[in-house]
Design a protein around this motif. Structure first.
Motif, short mmCIF file in Angstrom:
data_model
loop_
_atom_site.label_atom_id
_atom_site.label_comp_id
_atom_site.label_asym_id
_atom_site.label_seq_id
_atom_site.Cartn_x
_atom_site.Cartn_y
_atom_site.Cartn_z
N VAL A 169 -8.11 2.22 -4.07
CA VAL A 169 -8.06 1.59 -5.39
C VAL A 169 -7.38 0.23 -5.23
O VAL A 169 -6.25 0.14 -4.76
CB VAL A 169 -7.27 2.45 -6.39
N ARG A 170 -8.09 -0.84 -5.61
CA ARG A 170 -7.57 -2.20 -5.42
C ARG A 170 -7.11 -2.78 -6.76
O ARG A 170 -7.87 -2.84 -7.72
CB ARG A 170 -8.64 -3.10 -4.80
N ILE A 171 -5.84 -3.19 -6.80
CA ILE A 171 -5.24 -3.81 -7.97
C ILE A 171 -4.72 -5.18 -7.57
O ILE A 171 -3.94 -5.30 -6.61
CB ILE A 171 -4.08 -2.93 -8.50
N ALA A 199 2.56 9.28 -4.79
CA ALA A 199 2.74 9.62 -6.20
C ALA A 199 1.46 9.27 -6.96
O ALA A 199 0.53 8.67 -6.40
CB ALA A 199 3.92 8.87 -6.79
N ARG A 200 1.41 9.62 -8.24
CA ARG A 200 0.29 9.22 -9.08
C ARG A 200 0.31 7.71 -9.29
O ARG A 200 1.35 7.05 -9.15
CB ARG A 200 0.33 9.95 -10.42
N LEU A 201 -0.84 7.16 -9.64
CA LEU A 201 -1.00 5.71 -9.68
C LEU A 201 -0.09 5.04 -10.70
O LEU A 201 0.41 3.93 -10.45
CB LEU A 201 -2.46 5.36 -9.97
N ASN A 202 0.17 5.68 -11.85
CA ASN A 202 1.04 5.03 -12.85
C ASN A 202 2.46 4.88 -12.33
O ASN A 202 3.17 3.94 -12.72
CB ASN A 202 1.01 5.79 -14.18
N VAL A 203 2.88 5.76 -11.44
CA VAL A 203 4.20 5.65 -10.81
C VAL A 203 4.14 4.66 -9.64
O VAL A 203 5.02 3.81 -9.46
CB VAL A 203 4.68 7.02 -10.33
N LEU A 204 3.08 4.76 -8.84
CA LEU A 204 2.93 3.87 -7.68
C LEU A 204 2.92 2.40 -8.07
O LEU A 204 3.42 1.55 -7.33
CB LEU A 204 1.64 4.20 -6.93
N CYS A 205 2.33 2.09 -9.21
CA CYS A 205 2.30 0.69 -9.65
C CYS A 205 3.71 0.13 -9.77
O CYS A 205 3.97 -1.01 -9.37
CB CYS A 205 1.57 0.57 -10.98
N GLU A 206 4.63 0.92 -10.30
CA GLU A 206 6.00 0.43 -10.44
C GLU A 206 6.71 0.37 -9.10
O GLU A 206 7.59 -0.46 -8.90
CB GLU A 206 6.78 1.29 -11.43
N TYR A 207 6.33 1.24 -8.18
CA TYR A 207 6.89 1.17 -6.84
C TYR A 207 6.40 -0.05 -6.08
O TYR A 207 7.16 -0.69 -5.35
CB TYR A 207 6.49 2.41 -6.03
N CYS A 208 5.12 -0.36 -6.22
CA CYS A 208 4.47 -1.30 -5.30
C CYS A 208 4.23 -2.71 -5.84
O CYS A 208 4.40 -3.69 -5.11
CB CYS A 208 3.13 -0.72 -4.84
N LEU A 209 3.83 -2.86 -7.11
CA LEU A 209 3.48 -4.18 -7.62
C LEU A 209 4.64 -5.18 -7.59
O LEU A 209 4.40 -6.39 -7.38
CB LEU A 209 2.90 -4.08 -9.03
N PRO A 210 5.90 -4.77 -7.76
CA PRO A 210 6.98 -5.76 -7.65
C PRO A 210 7.06 -6.44 -6.28
O PRO A 210 7.60 -7.54 -6.17
CB PRO A 210 8.24 -4.92 -7.92
N PHE A 211 6.50 -5.83 -5.24
CA PHE A 211 6.54 -6.42 -3.90
C PHE A 211 5.43 -7.43 -3.66
O PHE A 211 5.49 -8.22 -2.71
CB PHE A 211 6.42 -5.32 -2.84
N LEU A 239 -3.03 -1.86 -2.75
CA LEU A 239 -4.11 -0.97 -2.34
C LEU A 239 -3.59 0.45 -2.32
O LEU A 239 -2.79 0.81 -1.44
CB LEU A 239 -4.65 -1.37 -0.96
N ALA A 240 -3.99 1.24 -3.29
CA ALA A 240 -3.55 2.63 -3.37
C ALA A 240 -4.56 3.53 -2.67
O ALA A 240 -5.75 3.49 -2.96
CB ALA A 240 -3.41 3.04 -4.83
N MET A 241 -4.07 4.34 -1.74
CA MET A 241 -4.94 5.22 -0.97
C MET A 241 -4.95 6.58 -1.66
O MET A 241 -3.93 7.29 -1.71
CB MET A 241 -4.44 5.32 0.46
N LYS A 242 -6.12 6.96 -2.19
CA LYS A 242 -6.24 8.13 -3.03
C LYS A 242 -7.40 9.02 -2.57
O LYS A 242 -8.19 8.64 -1.71
CB LYS A 242 -6.50 7.69 -4.48
N THR A 243 -7.50 10.21 -3.19
CA THR A 243 -8.69 11.03 -2.99
C THR A 243 -9.81 10.45 -3.85
O THR A 243 -9.64 9.43 -4.52
CB THR A 243 -8.43 12.50 -3.41
N ASP A 244 -10.95 11.11 -3.86
CA ASP A 244 -12.06 10.61 -4.67
C ASP A 244 -11.87 10.93 -6.15
O ASP A 244 -12.68 10.53 -6.98
CB ASP A 244 -13.40 11.14 -4.16
N THR A 293 0.84 -1.19 0.00
CA THR A 293 0.00 0.00 0.00
C THR A 293 0.87 1.24 0.00
O THR A 293 2.06 1.18 0.32
CB THR A 293 -0.97 0.01 1.20
N ALA A 294 0.28 2.35 -0.37
CA ALA A 294 0.97 3.64 -0.36
C ALA A 294 -0.08 4.73 -0.22
O ALA A 294 -1.17 4.63 -0.79
CB ALA A 294 1.78 3.84 -1.63
N ARG A 295 0.27 5.75 0.51
CA ARG A 295 -0.66 6.85 0.79
C ARG A 295 0.04 8.18 0.53
O ARG A 295 1.09 8.45 1.11
CB ARG A 295 -1.11 6.76 2.25
#
Length: 242
Positions: A217-219, A154-166, A174-179, A149-151
């Motif tokens: 946002v759940r991926i 960064a924007r989601l396209n960047v967060l995916c590369e940070y987080c999905l490898p883990f 689970l990306a914590m975002k505004t509405d 997860t990350a709160r």
């Protein structure tokens, strides 16, 4: 609002979401708040220091993951860019059985997390001083977590590369975002696909007392992340996957 009334309101609101806190856990949140304020005078941890705002905009917001994902089982969770410990520490307080790793690139923040760990007597809680892009290539952490997860990182396209490898196969990011997440989901479609993820759903909710609206946002992780990801430190932010 007095401290007692605030804690009672916090506890009641969480209970209405199916999350029950003990009195000891409530005391841990109070200790967390007091340490946050003290340490914030030494280093820039958060702009939000007023007690009511911290409880709803930091603590409650962090715990909102549990409104939509089952955290009652044995879960290994990674928090990327944990900063002052959000959402990692509130989740660990509420769910002591979680095995939590907090990652941050700024060592001074980890000094604060070290003090939190000691003061709150947190077990199975580790913190790592690293860039996510570098740690994501480390076999000790790569594809080892049920949840990443990350709160407010960064924007989601960047967060995916940070987080999905883990994230392990079958796990979730689970990306914590505004509405206002919809555009980010569209922009991150290529990143999700190349990194092995698939957009599953998003949940939007209001923080109490008109403190704003948030989304989770759940991926889900359906394929292994290719070896070339994550790219070198700094590249994902400068050149998001398209």
């Amino acid at each position: 609002m007095s401290t007692d009334r605030l804690q009672a309101a916090f506890k009641d609101r969480l209970e209405s979401q199916g999350l029950r806190l003990t009195e000891d856990q409530c005391e841990l949140f109070d200790t967390y708040y007091r340490l946050l304020v003290v340490w914030n005078e030494k280093m820039n941890l958060t702009r939000i220091t007023e007690r009511t705002a911290v409880y709803w905009k930091h603590f409650y917001d962090s715990l909102s993951l549990a409104f939509f994902v089952d955290l009652t089982e044995d879960v290994r969770l990674l928090d990327v860019g944990s900063g002052a410990g959000f959402p990692a520490v509130p989740l660990k307080i509420a769910f002591p059985h979680l095995r939590v790793t907090a990652v941050d690139s700024q060592k001074k923040r980890l000094t604060f997390l070290s003090e939190l760990k000691r003061a709150l007597r947190l077990r199975d809680f580790q913190f790592v001083h690293a860039r996510a892009e570098e740690l994501g290539r480390d076999g000790v952490h790569r594809e080892q977590y049920d949840i990443a997860t990350a709160r407010a990182v960064a924007r989601l396209n960047v967060l995916c590369e940070y987080c999905l490898p883990f994230v392990r196969l079958g796990g979730q990011f689970l990306a914590m975002k505004t509405d206002r997440y919809s555009e980010e989901v569209r922009d991150a479609a290529a990143a999700m696909d190349q990194l092995g993820g698939r957009y599953a759903e998003a949940h939007t909710f209001a923080l109490p007392h008109q403190f704003g609206r948030r989304s989770i946002v759940r991926i889900v992780k359906e394929k292994r992340t290719p070896e070339q990801f994550p790219r070198r430190a700094g590249i994902p932010a400068k050149q998001p996957i398209q």
